[in-house]
Scaffold this active site. Structure first.
Site, short mmCIF file in Angstrom:
data_model
loop_
_atom_site.label_atom_id
_atom_site.label_comp_id
_atom_site.label_asym_id
_atom_site.label_seq_id
_atom_site.Cartn_x
_atom_site.Cartn_y
_atom_site.Cartn_z
N LEU A 36 27.97 -8.85 32.38
CA LEU A 36 29.01 -10.04 33.01
C LEU A 36 28.35 -11.29 32.52
O LEU A 36 29.15 -12.38 32.29
CB LEU A 36 29.41 -9.79 34.31
N GLY A 37 27.23 -11.76 32.68
CA GLY A 37 26.47 -12.86 32.54
C GLY A 37 24.81 -12.79 32.67
O GLY A 37 24.54 -11.87 33.19
N GLY B 281 21.54 -15.20 34.02
CA GLY B 281 21.13 -16.54 34.56
C GLY B 281 19.61 -16.77 33.96
O GLY B 281 19.12 -15.95 33.23
N GLY B 282 19.02 -17.61 34.71
CA GLY B 282 17.71 -18.00 34.30
C GLY B 282 16.75 -16.96 34.71
O GLY B 282 15.81 -16.88 33.87
N VAL C 267 23.48 -9.96 35.54
CA VAL C 267 24.66 -9.34 36.21
C VAL C 267 25.54 -8.33 35.39
O VAL C 267 25.85 -8.52 34.37
CB VAL C 267 25.54 -10.29 36.91
N LYS D 169 22.82 -6.35 40.19
CA LYS D 169 22.09 -7.49 39.66
C LYS D 169 20.84 -6.80 39.49
O LYS D 169 20.45 -6.29 40.33
CB LYS D 169 22.17 -8.56 40.67
N ASP E 258 21.51 -24.62 47.92
CA ASP E 258 21.96 -24.81 46.43
C ASP E 258 23.63 -24.71 46.93
O ASP E 258 23.98 -24.13 45.98
CB ASP E 258 21.62 -23.53 45.87
#
Length: 335
Positions: free
Chosen positions: A37-38, A40-41, A45, A60, A155
């Site tokens: 799905l994506g 990140g750094g 996911v 994840k 955050d």
């Protein structure tokens, strides 16, 4: 100054080189992974389904580069800890955890359908003031529950506040990503290792976070909620900078701009609340997220009606990119 890489979001597996081989695999006999799905750094996911009941979930994992990074594994476990210790429906539940075949961890989360406030802002522009008040009240209640258990999110930003409409038309609000939270339960050596580093997204951190102080309390999240309100009302973040170092210096040294100067027709009570939430001095802010919520109550109108209006605005889709950043995508040296 060193900087973490900002999250990069993707919509197709073909764009994700990391962990590509995991697609279609069965995790511990319980979950079948679908597409990514994506990314990140530090994490990737995947969409997935639970085999026992075919329920859609999200899995994840850490990226290949960080699969065995001790600090990031610890952060992943911290999110699990928060989900299990803080009893509030506004925190996304961790459903399960386990290990991949290579021995690195995975976490199973509830799959969310809804719209984050950042996407709502991009789609509609600035949000109606009473809607901002109502959303912030709900977010503050979630944070108060976390603060009561010794966790500071660190955050809070529009991407991490997700809105959804329930089957009966009510508003559901969730806060994502406790992966960079500060914990009162953390050992002293962990807190000391964080000294001089900034955890969170630079545009939304409090002055004490920007200084690299690891000993923050819930008032750091109160500052972030003020930043959240400012952006939701105006469509822009209160602080900008030519680079991360410049941005952090501005947050440390300058008072936040007054939202009332940008929106002269705004009820001055909003300006007062946002200014107090974003006070540079910690002791000049609202003492707690709950006290901020109380100050906003008169500004939300009839909350049942206001929340129904917000729910009607929400477009449902899987919150893909907002589930990515469980572990620090920003951990930079302080200004």
């Amino acid at each position: 100054m060193t900087g973490g890489s900002a999250p990069r979001n993707v919509g197709a597996v073909g764009h994700v080189a990391e962990r590509r081989s995991l697609r279609g695999s069965i995790l511990e006999g319980r979950y079948e992974l679908g597409g990514a799905l994506g990314i990140g750094g530090t994490s990737v996911v995947f969409e997935a389904r639970r085999l026992e009941d075919d329920a859609p979930v999200v899995v994840k994992v850490l990226r290949d580069t960080f699969a065995f990074n001790v600090e990031l594994i610890q952060r992943l476990r911290r999110e699990i800890e928060v989900a299990r210790r803080v009893a509030h429906p506004g925190i996304v539940p961790v459903l399960d955890e386990g290990m991949l075949d290579d021995g690195s961890p995975f976490v199973v989360l509830q799959r969310l359908e809804g719209e984050c406030v950042a996407r709502l802002l991009r789609r509609t522009g600035p949000i109606a003031p009473k809607h901002v008040a109502a959303i912030t009240i709900r977010a503050a209640a979630i944070l108060h529950a976390a603060h009561s258990q010794g966790y500071v999110h660190r955050d809070i930003k529009p991407e991490h506040v997700v809105l959804a409409r329930t089957a009966d038309g009510r508003l559901d609000v969730r806060i994502l990503d406790f992966g960079v939270c500060a914990s009162a339960h953390a050992p002293v050596e962990e807190r000391e290792s964080e000294r001089g580093r900034v955890y969170g997204t630079p545009a939304y951190v409090s002055p004490e976070q920007a200084c690299g102080n690891p000993d923050v309390d819930g008032r750091a999240d109160v500052f972030a909620l003020g930043t959240f309100m400012f952006e939701a009302l105006t469509g822009r973040a209160p602080f900008i900078g030519s680079n991360v170092a410049n941005l952090l210096r501005r947050i440390i040294r300058e008072d936040a701009p007054r939202v009332g100067l940008l929106l002269p027709d705004l009820d001055l009570r909003y300006d007062t609340v946002v200014a107090r939430a974003m006070a540079r001095r910690v002791d000049e802010r609202f003492p707690s997220a709950r006290s901020l919520a109380r100050a906003l109550l008169p500004l939300a109108g009839d909350r049942r009606e206001t929340e129904a209006e917000i729910a009607h605005l929400v477009r449902h889709r899987s919150e893909r990119q907002d589930l990515v950043a469980t572990v620090p995508d920003y951990a930079v040296d302080a200004a």
